[in-house]
Design an enzyme around this catalytic site. Structure first.
Site, PDB file in Angstrom:
ATOM      1  N   ASN A 209       0.847  -1.199   0.000  1.00 30.09           N
ATOM      2  CA  ASN A 209       0.000   0.000   0.000  1.00 30.09           C
ATOM      3  C   ASN A 209       0.882   1.249   0.000  1.00 30.09           C
ATOM      4  O   ASN A 209       2.103   1.147  -0.084  1.00 30.09           O
ATOM      5  CB  ASN A 209      -0.952  -0.014   1.201  1.00 30.09           C
ATOM      6  N   ASP A 278      -4.396  -6.332   5.160  1.00 33.12           N
ATOM      7  CA  ASP A 278      -5.364  -7.226   5.817  1.00 33.12           C
ATOM      8  C   ASP A 278      -5.345  -8.617   5.191  1.00 33.12           C
ATOM      9  O   ASP A 278      -5.779  -9.575   5.802  1.00 33.12           O
ATOM     10  CB  ASP A 278      -6.770  -6.621   5.721  1.00 33.12           C
ATOM     11  N   LYS A 288       8.231 -17.541 -10.715  1.00 31.83           N
ATOM     12  CA  LYS A 288       7.493 -16.387 -11.246  1.00 31.83           C
ATOM     13  C   LYS A 288       6.252 -16.869 -12.000  1.00 31.83           C
ATOM     14  O   LYS A 288       6.358 -17.768 -12.861  1.00 31.83           O
ATOM     15  CB  LYS A 288       8.414 -15.598 -12.182  1.00 31.83           C
ATOM     16  N   PHE A 322      -4.373   3.727  14.993  1.00 28.12           N
ATOM     17  CA  PHE A 322      -4.714   4.677  13.944  1.00 28.12           C
ATOM     18  C   PHE A 322      -5.859   4.085  13.149  1.00 28.12           C
ATOM     19  O   PHE A 322      -6.000   2.852  13.086  1.00 28.12           O
ATOM     20  CB  PHE A 322      -3.518   4.909  13.012  1.00 28.12           C
ATOM     21  N   LYS A 336     -13.543   0.389  15.705  1.00 27.70           N
ATOM     22  CA  LYS A 336     -12.180  -0.182  15.777  1.00 27.70           C
ATOM     23  C   LYS A 336     -11.623  -0.065  17.193  1.00 27.70           C
ATOM     24  O   LYS A 336     -10.948  -0.965  17.687  1.00 27.70           O
ATOM     25  CB  LYS A 336     -11.246   0.539  14.788  1.00 27.70           C
ATOM     26  N   LYS A 340     -10.557  -3.432  19.196  1.00 23.91           N
ATOM     27  CA  LYS A 340      -9.124  -3.678  19.430  1.00 23.91           C
ATOM     28  C   LYS A 340      -8.696  -3.319  20.849  1.00 23.91           C
ATOM     29  O   LYS A 340      -7.505  -3.356  21.157  1.00 23.91           O
ATOM     30  CB  LYS A 340      -8.300  -2.910  18.379  1.00 23.91           C
TER      31      LYS A 340
HETATM   32  O1  PMT Z   1       3.122   6.110   6.563  1.00 26.90           O
HETATM   33  P1  PMT Z   1       2.574   7.439   6.037  1.00 26.90           P
HETATM   34  O2  PMT Z   1       2.792   7.602   4.562  1.00 26.90           O
HETATM   35  O3  PMT Z   1       3.062   8.600   6.871  1.00 26.90           O
HETATM   36  O4  PMT Z   1       0.992   7.390   6.224  1.00 26.90           O
HETATM   37  C1  PMT Z   1       0.413   7.400   7.503  1.00 26.90           C
HETATM   38  C2  PMT Z   1      -0.786   6.437   7.599  1.00 26.90           C
HETATM   39  C3  PMT Z   1      -1.907   6.907   6.698  1.00 26.90           C
HETATM   40  C4  PMT Z   1      -0.354   5.009   7.217  1.00 26.90           C
HETATM   41  C5  PMT Z   1      -1.223   6.464   9.113  1.00 26.90           C
HETATM   42  O5  PMT Z   1      -1.579   7.761   9.473  1.00 26.90           O
HETATM   43  C6  PMT Z   1      -2.411   5.523   9.368  1.00 26.90           C
HETATM   44  O6  PMT Z   1      -3.551   5.882   9.238  1.00 26.90           O
HETATM   45  N1  PMT Z   1      -2.112   4.260   9.776  1.00 26.90           N
HETATM   46  C7  PMT Z   1      -3.102   3.200   9.946  1.00 26.90           C
HETATM   47  C8  PMT Z   1      -3.456   2.619   8.609  1.00 26.90           C
HETATM   48  C9  PMT Z   1      -4.401   1.436   8.734  1.00 26.90           C
HETATM   49  O7  PMT Z   1      -4.006   0.349   8.435  1.00 26.90           O
HETATM   50  O8  PMT Z   1      -5.566   1.706   9.228  1.00 26.90           O
HETATM   51  P2  PMT Z   1      -6.706   0.565   9.525  1.00 26.90           P
HETATM   52  O9  PMT Z   1      -7.923   1.377   9.789  1.00 26.90           O
HETATM   53  O10 PMT Z   1      -6.756  -0.427   8.423  1.00 26.90           O
HETATM   54  O11 PMT Z   1      -6.201  -0.162  10.838  1.00 26.90           O
HETATM   55  C10 PMT Z   1      -6.588   0.223  12.160  1.00 26.90           C
HETATM   56  C11 PMT Z   1      -5.455  -0.048  13.124  1.00 26.90           C
HETATM   57  O12 PMT Z   1      -5.196  -1.450  13.224  1.00 26.90           O
HETATM   58  C12 PMT Z   1      -4.135   0.594  12.748  1.00 26.90           C
HETATM   59  O13 PMT Z   1      -3.540   1.062  13.951  1.00 26.90           O
HETATM   60  C13 PMT Z   1      -3.328  -0.543  12.141  1.00 26.90           C
HETATM   61  O14 PMT Z   1      -1.913  -0.388  12.384  1.00 26.90           O
HETATM   62  C14 PMT Z   1      -3.868  -1.757  12.890  1.00 26.90           C
HETATM   63  N2  PMT Z   1      -3.876  -2.993  12.081  1.00 26.90           N
HETATM   64  C15 PMT Z   1      -4.630  -3.071  10.951  1.00 26.90           C
HETATM   65  C16 PMT Z   1      -4.697  -4.261  10.248  1.00 26.90           C
HETATM   66  C17 PMT Z   1      -3.964  -5.381  10.706  1.00 26.90           C
HETATM   67  N3  PMT Z   1      -3.980  -6.525  10.053  1.00 26.90           N
HETATM   68  N4  PMT Z   1      -3.215  -5.260  11.829  1.00 26.90           N
HETATM   69  C18 PMT Z   1      -3.174  -4.093  12.513  1.00 26.90           C
HETATM   70  O15 PMT Z   1      -2.472  -4.007  13.541  1.00 26.90           O
END
Ligand code: PMT
Length: 399
Positions: A209, A278, A288, A322, A336, A340
């Site tokens: 991503n 995810d 390949k 986040f 979330k 979590k």
């Molecule tokens: O890295 P940059 O270019 O500076 O960009 C910053 C950012 C946009 C990546 C950052 O600000 C941000 O939003 N990070 C979280 C991105 C994300 O995966 O969001 P989510 O809504 O899908 O996940 C929610 C939370 O669960 C996040 O804290 C994530 O780290 C965590 N997560 C998600 C999926 C997963 N399989 N495991 C996780 O731990």
């Protein structure tokens, strides 16, 4: 009695060098121990004797001269520094810093230090706007060098524009803010996840991503500034690791999960900024995958939710998540946070310009367990990081 802070003032060869007499005098009068290091060119603009008199310390200009105070001069100065201020910072000196050149005393000191380095560029507008200079400044910022933006006004070359050295008041204030920054995370361990993950399809392809790691690395820098031990679990990024962070490099979500579980018991605070994929390909092809006619269907398997797993293991830790959303920001973020088991959550709205992936700034809402929401305006990721740690519950930070 508190020990005097050592401020190294590095002066390079620009017309604004004469203004450093005022800065050095102000710092000395306010109790700082000031060591001036000058490039050869700087000595053409202001006499070392002036700065020696104002700082009450020998002015250092020569790599090979013997100064009794330091055993190995450039290392001694670099280690003693609580901060190094480069003002004025010429285009030439910024280019040298970017390349890691160490061909005079000041560039060697900068390379050898672990202290924060603050640069105040000052030069002709065209030199400042030149893509090479801008590129150098950007690369240095990414490596954690702090900058004071040049001011606008009349320049020594007779034209008016951006490139003036900012007022000495502003430079002094920046130095004082950095040296007096809170140490409220001393004794705490902060675990931060940052960057994207890469999920391999075959030896040449992967799913990923747009995360660059900037948000996570800004948090790591802020936690270090506040005295924390920082464990930075990072997906692939091109960013320089903040000095003093303990780095754990990973590629996939599964690897990130394993290392986070291993480190979790050491952590007092966890901030999960990583954009974790995810899903990963259900099966990895060790050859390949060959192009054929028609579509290709990839079957994906769910990755572990790292933060949810940590939420289930949580004991004394504060968990900060986040949420990257494109719709129903607050409602989705609240779900979330519950799922979590988070203490609070930082939601960024990816539909807004200047927020989220890749950019230097973010636009966030902080959502707390009691339901309150704090909406932040657009600001640098460093400022968001500061507010996130300022919002820690009492008891988690040293008073
Ligand atoms: O890295 P940059 O270019 O500076 O960009 C910053 C950012 C946009 C990546 C950052 O600000 C941000 O939003 N990070 C979280 C991105 C994300 O995966 O969001 P989510 O809504 O899908 O996940 C929610 C939370 O669960 C996040 O804290 C994530 O780290 C965590 N997560 C998600 C999926 C997963 N399989 N495991 C996780 O731990």
């Amino acid at each position: 009695m508190t020990e005097r802070k050592n401020v190294v003032v590095g002066i390079t060869g620009g017309i604004a060098a004469y203004k450093m007499a005022d800065l050095v005098s102000r710092l000395s009068k306010n109790g700082f121990n000031v060591h001036v290091v000058m490039t050869e060119a700087a000595t053409r603009f202001i006499a070392p004797l002036t700065l020696r008199t104002l700082s009450n310390n020998p002015v250092l200009t020569d790599m090979f001269e013997e100064y009794s105070e330091w055993k190995v001069q450039h290392i001694g100065v670099a280690e003693a520094a609580d901060i190094i201020v480069i003002a004025p910072a010429t285009a030439n000196f910024l280019a040298k810093m970017r390349c890691g050149l160490a061909d005079d005393l000041l560039s060697t000191v900068v390379l050898a230090t672990r202290a924060p380095v603050l640069a105040a560029p000052s030069m002709n507008t065209n030199m400042l706007d030149n893509p090479v200079t801008q590129d150098n400044i950007k690369a240095l910022k990414d490596r954690g060098i702090l900058f004071i933006e040049p001011a606008e006004g009349e320049l020594a070359c007779g034209v008016s524009g951006r490139g003036r050295l900012p007022d000495v008041d502003i430079i002094y204030q920046n130095i004082s803010d950095i040296l007096n920054s809170k140490k409220d995370l001393q004794g705490k361990t902060v675990l931060i996840t940052a960057g994207p993950t890469q999920e391999d399809i075959d030896p040449v392809r992967f799913i990923t991503n747009r995360s660059t790691g900037k948000m996570g690395y800004a948090l790591a820098q802020e936690a270090i500034n506040r005295g924390a031990r920082v464990l930075l679990v990072s997906g692939p990024t091109s960013l320089a690791v903040p000095v003093n962070a303990e780095i754990y490099r990973v590629r996939s979500a599964v690897e990130m999960n394993e290392i986070c579980i291993e480190l979790f018991d050491q952590a007092d605070i966890v901030v999960a900024t990583a954009a974790v994929a995810d899903y990963r390909p259900l099966s990895y092809s060790d050859q390949k995958i060959k192009k054929k006619d028609g579509d290709l269907t990839l079957k994906l398997a769910r990755n572990p939710d790292i933060l949810e797993g940590l939420g289930q293991r949580k004991k004394h830790q504060i968990l900060i998540g986040f949420a990257a959303e494109t719709s129903n920001l607050i409602e989705n973020a609240r779900v979330k946070m519950q799922k979590k088991n988070l203490d609070y959550l930082v939601a960024n709205d990816l539909t807004r310009e200047g927020a989220g992936f890749g950019v230097e700034t973010n636009i966030c809402s902080l959502i707390f367990r009691d339901g309150t929401v704090k909406n932040l305006p657009q600001m640098s990721k460093a400022d968001v990081a500061r507010i996130i740690f300022d919002s820690l519950p009492a008891g988690q930070v040293a008073e």
